[in-house]
Design an enzyme around this catalytic site. Sequence first.
Site, PDB file in Angstrom:
ATOM      1  CB  CYS A 256      -0.929   0.033   1.202  1.00 26.20           C
ATOM      2  SG  CYS A 256      -2.257  -1.115   1.081  1.00 26.20           S
TER       3      CYS A 256
ATOM      4  CG  HIS B 179      -4.875  -3.966   2.741  1.00 24.81           C
ATOM      5  ND1 HIS B 179      -5.144  -2.941   1.857  1.00 24.81           N
ATOM      6  CD2 HIS B 179      -5.982  -4.101   3.495  1.00 24.81           C
ATOM      7  CE1 HIS B 179      -6.357  -2.478   2.088  1.00 24.81           C
ATOM      8  NE2 HIS B 179      -6.901  -3.171   3.078  1.00 24.81           N
TER       9      HIS B 179
END
Lengths: 468, 250
Positions: B96, B197
Amino acid sequence: MHTLPVIDLRLTAAIALGKATAALSRCLRRGGGTTMPGRVARAVEPRVLGRLARRLAAGSVIVAGTNGKTTTAHLLAHIMRTLGHRPVHNRAGANLAAGLASALIEHADLWGRERGDLGIFEVDEATVPRVVPQLAPRVAVFTNLFRDQLDRYGEIDYIAGLWRSAGASLAADLTCIANADDPLVYEAVRGLPGRLVTFGIEDERHALPALEHTAEARYCYRCGTPYAYAVTYFGHMGRYHCASCGVRRPAPDLTGRDLSLAGPDGAELTLDAGPRGAVRVRTVLPGLYNVYNVLAAAAAALQLGAGLPRVAEALATFAPAFGRAERVRLGEREVQMLLVKNPAGFNEVLRTVLATGPLSVLLIAINDRIADGRDVSWLWDVDVEMLAGRVAHVVTSGLRAEDMAVRLLYAGLPAEAIEVERAYDRALGRALGHLARGRLFVLPTYTAMLAIRGVLERWGAVRGFWET
Amino acid sequence: MTLRLRICHLYPDLLNLYGDRGNIMVLVQRARWRGIDVAVDEARLGDRIDPDAADLYFIGGGEDRQQRIAAGDLVRLKRGPLEAAAEDGAVVLAVCGGYQLVGRFYRPAEGEDLPGLGLLDLWTEHPGPGARRLIGNLVIQPEGGGPPLVGFENHGGRTRLGPAARPLGRVVSGFGNNGDDGWEGAVSGRVYGTYLHGPLLPKNPEFADRLIREALSRRHPGIELAPLPDVLEARARAAVLARVTKAESG
């Protein structure tokens, strides 16, 4: 005195359609009509929320924040009811504009006259700026800000910014009631117009040994320096200060002292209102997180004219909102549901259920619907490790039963102790199968809680939530 | 000689937006279950790191404000050692916000560009405060085979790869790097970046093992890992795959 209502066709039509929608929804048992009536009415009269709210003789209170909104609003409504008020509130956690409008429509007659006199509304964090101009609340309560439903809101700074921006539309005679122990809340509301009243805890015996992993506010929101915490209670709640710019936790106007936590059975504390005196209070609401809810509700009640003794009496007779520490009897056994929705709250719930010793079984039900948050990665921020060696069986349920099971495995629970059962009724059955007598703790996310309550209702153990 | 997996977790208190520490937990447990010794070092703001002290470096995600705080520190104190470690065969995993920071630069919605580490040939631009965030379940088919990788994504920035980086996989469902070229993540040598994620590793145990194997092989060439049951992990991945397939056909 009886005044003849001035007929306003648009408002009357909006209310009538809203009421018809609610009746239909109840007939179809589609969840009790907690938001649809408001949506329908707003389509006819977009200003219905503000127009009905203005007719509440004692005005409105809003309760916003990540955790504790529903419980705080229920507590406050209960206290105010004992003072003779007739609160109108959005009971079932329907906390967007349509949910608020639905509550007002339910309590109004066709001419828009409200049967209640005081609005007590829990408001979704991000909805605050949208409903504040219409509601023009007298009191706004800000409980806390935690990382929650990031998929919906993006980022926590964003919510704090929204609250600050709501300031422009707040009345100057407003009272803001804010959690002094939460630096995010304090920073977001301290600049708002009106009077600021704060609440907090002073009891170092209940402090955590260190800042939890889930703590959000590690760095000062003004200057970026790490906050120094003298004491932390849970998450980022505590006595903080910034060594660089000098921001510090204010001395609270209402302080919770001498806490005595009785695990899942409740708590006792002294409410210290400074010059207004102090009183010992007892509640069936368990855990430190509920002590904050008690403080928030008590601070708001004092602001609305209640006296300390009356607040204490009312708190002692309060029964929990559904799914929030609610206890349901099933023959020899009992089910207690403790809602979990973010890491800090989940940690507190785990500490609370473990307070009385090891457990034979626990049911955890995780969903990822919009109301739960679609992203379940937060489960990895929960300190699930505290369950290792302290619970014999964990049944996981819900749409994300498997994700919770994996989390438990990596927290050190043996694979044999973890049972995955997506269906709520079978999961409840399996969990109860590990318990001859005593209490089964059920830890559900929001929509899983509604579903499990539905199962208990079918079993005849509880009433529908629109009847409560 | 005992095997020892040495992990360095960068900014654990600053870049940990989406349960990122779960990735560390998975690496640690999967090594321990095999009797491999594990050491986790945490490197925070202001800490210097040693390129020879760890074999796997992990960077998670953060909000824009945290990312900006981390970016300056990364470039100033960590770039040199990380380049040296990667050059020497250490694994770097960036997720991310961390993924954006290991590229050349990140242009946020507002404010100045954040300089990146340049460990991967890519750059990221946020189209602006009003732009749609790319949010939802994400499934990719890794380049070079293996089971699909599943997770969740939530990012405003759009990432594009330069010629020196290969994508980690092709998007099966979700948005990936930018929502339009069909690619997700980036790899160069043993440096991995991804928007997956959930966290990434718990439901993708084969990928976790690949990282452990590569990290160990820096000092123990030819190392093989004993298999683990992975029953719950496989069920969790299958559940996501079933939902995604159902959503696409329904």
